[in-house]
Structure formats: structure tokens, C-alpha cells
Design a protein around this motif. Structure first.
Motif, PDB file in Angstrom:
ATOM      1  N   TRP B 117       0.807  -1.241   0.000  1.00  0.00           N
ATOM      2  CA  TRP B 117       0.000   0.000   0.000  1.00  0.00           C
ATOM      3  C   TRP B 117       0.824   1.266   0.000  1.00  0.00           C
ATOM      4  O   TRP B 117       0.298   2.334  -0.325  1.00  0.00           O
ATOM      5  N   ALA B 121       7.193   5.231   4.593  1.00  0.00           N
ATOM      6  CA  ALA B 121       6.416   5.335   5.827  1.00  0.00           C
ATOM      7  C   ALA B 121       5.823   6.724   6.006  1.00  0.00           C
ATOM      8  O   ALA B 121       4.832   6.895   6.703  1.00  0.00           O
ATOM      9  N   ASP B 123       4.567   8.744   3.581  1.00  0.00           N
ATOM     10  CA  ASP B 123       3.758   9.147   2.430  1.00  0.00           C
ATOM     11  C   ASP B 123       2.739  10.196   2.887  1.00  0.00           C
ATOM     12  O   ASP B 123       1.982   9.948   3.828  1.00  0.00           O
ATOM     13  N   PRO B 124       2.718  11.398   2.246  1.00  0.00           N
ATOM     14  CA  PRO B 124       1.753  12.407   2.690  1.00  0.00           C
ATOM     15  C   PRO B 124       0.296  12.011   2.396  1.00  0.00           C
ATOM     16  O   PRO B 124      -0.621  12.528   3.036  1.00  0.00           O
ATOM     17  N   LEU B 125       0.083  11.122   1.436  1.00  0.00           N
ATOM     18  CA  LEU B 125      -1.273  10.669   1.120  1.00  0.00           C
ATOM     19  C   LEU B 125      -1.360   9.146   1.234  1.00  0.00           C
ATOM     20  O   LEU B 125      -1.567   8.454   0.240  1.00  0.00           O
ATOM     21  N   PRO B 126      -1.192   8.618   2.441  1.00  0.00           N
ATOM     22  CA  PRO B 126      -1.269   7.158   2.562  1.00  0.00           C
ATOM     23  C   PRO B 126      -2.653   6.688   2.138  1.00  0.00           C
ATOM     24  O   PRO B 126      -3.649   7.309   2.493  1.00  0.00           O
ATOM     25  N   LEU B 164       4.131  -2.542   6.069  1.00  0.00           N
ATOM     26  CA  LEU B 164       3.356  -3.772   5.872  1.00  0.00           C
ATOM     27  C   LEU B 164       1.866  -3.492   5.680  1.00  0.00           C
ATOM     28  O   LEU B 164       1.304  -2.574   6.267  1.00  0.00           O
TER      29      LEU B 164
END
Lengths: 234, 224
Positions: B117, B121, B123-126, B164
Motif C-alpha cells: 500500500w 512510511a 507518504d503524505p497521502l497514505p 506492511l
């Protein structure tokens, strides 16, 4: 008399101040209450604490709320899509807070909120970044993560049929988050394709019982250009 | 050697879906599996936005935007389909009622860890969507992906470096080069494409490979 029908959208949003938490149902365009999103935009309420699975796309619907700068915080499971450039811009400039969680966790947190369950343990996200800092506990030899319920001052819901008691049905996959949000919001505002007589919805087939509903409107089309009205008053 | 196409991977994976299973096909490459479900097996497809019994894409004239899958593409229903809300839908997932979920992958490790995904770690837009619930909830997880990335970077690794999606969840991995069983902290190759040596496959893999007593030849079932 128990009559949830209403003709005045402004009345439905009356008394709601800036910073309100608003849940918006829908998945993609299915079950998305566009007329009510437009009414929320027209209400001028800002600093919204918005809960919606997706971030919308294009210039209309949810996207208009973001473009108009009305959202202080978005809680969702999937902020990417056609709106990701706008999202990235708002987040990196610090103008909007973003909280992302697994979709099933979001759904269950809303369900719990409507059902009087303050928190629950879920196996989802155990051992991942999402679980960091959260309470965990082992059940049946497996790790679980504690998640808390979500409620809101306002819930915006799109139904297929409604009656004056506020009983609702949904069409196909337009059900999604709608009945969960109807229960979790203090003030549930519904737009329906059709308002029918009491008894026209078979009690077996009520998807969301009227007890959760506060206002029922008949869906009216929202013209494309009217989504830009906020720019005139901005 | 000819690596399998995406359709080839999907067709091979579909062979390992049993009659009577309820199956969620993740967004992206796994959606192709629906085109290769073996004849004579009754398999019900689940989509997390609220359906069991998803059918193929409709004709243009029959598109109804209240009938969409988790990827927001138009679908049809099969006879005997059912609709439900999001809480029930993820109840089906988390409650262990799906025999199988097929997910795409960025990285898979021998301990069954899956990353699919985010590549960082911070990521500004998870964007998680339903993947973590599916990874945690389905009875078994099959992953389908290319064996290495476009630049030859390893994806079948000793330990996932990306965040993960699920820990210890992958049961079987289907790539363009081979099929790998993931159990007891080890990778065991059960199928390989022709013209690729075991050493060459190992060189494209970031963790030790064991080989089953009989390794089947992985043919392109989608070409038929």
C-alpha cells in the motif's frame, strides 16, 4: 405527528457551527448525497471535520468542499484518485489534516458509534504502521488493535426510497456507508430519489429504520455550474 | 525463457481457486483473475463495497453507477447475488468467511509479510482502502505480482522494507516466473517457467528458495 419531510435545506443545517464533524456517505458516486453536499457548501459552514471514505473527484460534489477550503480535517481510507493533487497541496501546506485508516476499520468505527459501543478490538492492521501507538491485546493467540467509535453532529445520506417516518431503502451498491452514518450522526439528513407513503416500503425491506432519520428531502438535480457559486462569494 | 504476461499469471492463479469458494479480487492486477475462473466451478466474487456474486463488466448501455466494484468500475450481478452495507461487508472479510483474497504486492517475505500500500512510511497521502482488512481477514491470501520491478529490483525479499499491509498472511505467491508456497518461514517453488534455471530464479529473488520434489512447468494458460 412523526414527519421527517422537509422542504427547506437551510433549516436542516441551522444551528450548526464552524468546526462541526460531518459524515458523508457514498462509495464513488454510488449513494453519494450530492444535493446535500451542495447544501453544506451553501451553508457556509467551514473548518469541517469531514469523515468520508473517499475524497471525491472533479469539480463537483465533495471535491467542491475541498476546493472551497471548507475542510479542516479529512478522515478516510483512500485519499488518492482524481483529487490527489488537491489533497497533496492542502496537506503539504498544512491547511488540512488527513487521517487515513483501513476501510473496514472506518466502517466499524462508524457502526460502533451508532450502536453505543465505545471501542472494539480488530485484527486488521496488527503489526503495521497503523497500529503504532494503539493499545493491542491478544485474543485466541492472535494480536488485535483497539479502535474507538466515531460519531458526528451531521450525517449526509442518500437513499433510494424514504417515507415520512424516515425509513429508508438503498439501491444496489449505494447502501455502503449510508445506514451506518444514519445511525452514527446526531442529525441525519437524507435525500431520497422518491418519498413514498407509509407502508409502501415492506417492513422486511427497510434498510435503515426511521428512528435514525431527522430530515428527509427529495433529491433535486444540482446543475454543474452551481458548484462554482462559492467562488462568487469567496 | 518467456515470462508470463499479467493474464498468464491470472490464468495460473485461477487454477488454484476451488469450487464453492467466496473470493475477493483486489483492485488492479487481481481483477484479471475473474476472466479465467475454471469452467464448472461455482465461485462467488465479493467486493468490499457490498456485494457477493459480482458478474462481469456490463455492456455500455447497461452501465448503472449504483452497480460498481471496489475499483469503482461498472459491474453486473450473477443470479443469487446479495447486497449488504459496509459493516457487514467487512464483517464477511474480518470474520474469516472468504476462503480467498487475491492481492497485488510490492514486496513479499518468507514469513508471509506483505507490503502493497505504500513505498514509504511518511507518504503524505497514505491510501489503505480495504487491503489491510482483507489481508487480516480472509482464510488465505494469494499474491500476484511481477517477480522483480521494472528495473530488476527485488520484490520477493528476505524482509519487507516497505510498510506492511499484513504480517504473516501470504499463503501462495504467483509471479511471471514461478509459483511459490509460503509456509513455515520459507519459500518453496512449486512451478517455474521453462528455460529458466533454478540458479537464475534464485538470482532474481532476495531470499533463499527451496524447491518442491516435483516442480511443475509454468505454461501460459491465458494464450489458449
Amino acid at each position: 405527528m412523526l414527519d421527517r419531510r422537509c422542504n427547506d435545506l437551510a433549516e436542516a443545517f441551522a444551528g450548526i457551527g464552524d468546526g462541526a464533524r460531518v459524515m458523508v456517505a457514498g462509495f464513488g458516486e454510488a449513494g453519494r448525497p450530492n444535493m446535500l453536499i451542495k447544501a453544506l457548501l451553501d451553508s457556509g459552514i467551514k473548518d469541517l471535520d469531514l469523515i468520508s471514505n473517499n475524497a471525491g473527484d472533479g469539480e463537483t460534489g465533495l471535491a467542491a468542499l475541498f476546493r472551497a477550503g471548507r475542510v479542516r480535517k479529512l478522515t478516510c481510507s483512500f485519499p488518492r484518485g482524481a483529487m490527489q493533487d488537491v489533497m497533496l497541496d492542502l496537506v503539504t501546506r498544512g491547511e488540512m489534516e488527513l487521517e487515513v485508516m483501513p476501510q473496514g476499520t472506518l466502517a466499524e468505527r462508524i457502526r460502533a458509534g451508532g450502536c453505543g459501543i465505545p471501542a472494539f478490538y480488530t485484527p486488521t492492521s496488527f503489526g503495521t504502521l497503523v497500529a503504532e501507538g494503539k493499545e493491542t491485546r491478544e485474543f485466541d493467540g492472535r494480536g488485535h488493535v483497539l479502535e474507538t467509535a466515531l460519531k458526528a453532529e451531521i450525517g449526509l445520506v442518500k437513499a433510494h426510497k424514504a417515507d415520512r417516518f424516515g425509513n429508508l431503502t438503498f439501491e444496489n451498491l449505494a447502501r455502503n456507508f449510508n445506514p451506518l452514518i444514519a445511525a452514527a450522526a446526531t442529525r441525519t439528513i437524507v435525500e431520497a430519489d422518491e418519498i413514498v407513503e407509509l407502508g409502501d416500503i415492506d417492513p422486511h425491506n427497510v434498510h435503515s429504520p426511521g428512528v435514525f432519520t431527522n430530515y428527509v428531502f427529495t433529491t433535486q438535480p444540482v446543475s454543474e455550474e452551481s458548484w462554482q457559486d462559492w467562488r462568487k462569494s469567496a | 525463457m518467456t515470462p508470463l504476461t499479467r493474464d498468464g499469471i491470472a490464468a495460473r492463479l485461477a487454477q488454484d481457486i476451488e469450487d464453492g469458494w467466496h473470493v475477493n479480487l483486489g483492485i488492479g492486477m487481481p481483477e484479471l483473475v475473474a476472466n479465467y475462473l475454471p469452467e464448472g466451478r461455482e465461485i462467488l466474487l465479493h467486493s468490499e463495497n457490498g456485494i457477493l456474486g459480482m458478474g462481469p463488466y456490463p455492456e455500455e448501455k447497461d452501465i448503472d453507477w449504483t452497480l460498481i466494484n471496489a475499483g469503482k468500475k461498472p459491474i453486473t450481478t450473477v443470479r443469487g447475488a446479495s447486497f449488504f452495507d459496509h459493516a457487514w461487508s467487512f464483517g464477511i472479510v474480518r470474520g474469516g468467511h472468504l476462503e480467498l483474497c487475491v492481492l497485488g504486492g510490492y514486496q513479499v517475505a518468507p514469513n508471509g509479510d506483505l507490503a502493497n500500500w505504500a513505498r514509504r512510511a511518511d507518504d503524505p497521502l497514505p491510501s489503505i482502502g480495504g487491503a489491510m482488512d482483507l489481508a487480516a481477514g480472509a482464510q488465505r491470501i494469494y499474491v500476484m505480482m511481477t517477480h522483480t520491478d521494472k528495473n530488476g529490483g527485488l520484490k520477493v525479499v528476505d524482509k519487507c522494507s516497505y510498510p506492511l499491509t499484513g504480517a504473516g498472511v501470504v499463503r501462495r505467491l504467483f509471479t511471471d516466473l514461478c509459483v511459490i508456497d509460503v509456509a513455515d518461514g520459507q519459500f518453496t517453488v512449486t512451478d517455474m517457467i521453462a528455460g529458466l534455471s533454478r540458479d537464475e530464479l534464485q538470482a532474481r529473488t532476495g531470499a533463499p528458495l527451496r524447491f518442491a520434489d516435483k516442480v511443475a512447468t509454468l505454461g501460459n494458460l491465458a494464450a489458449a
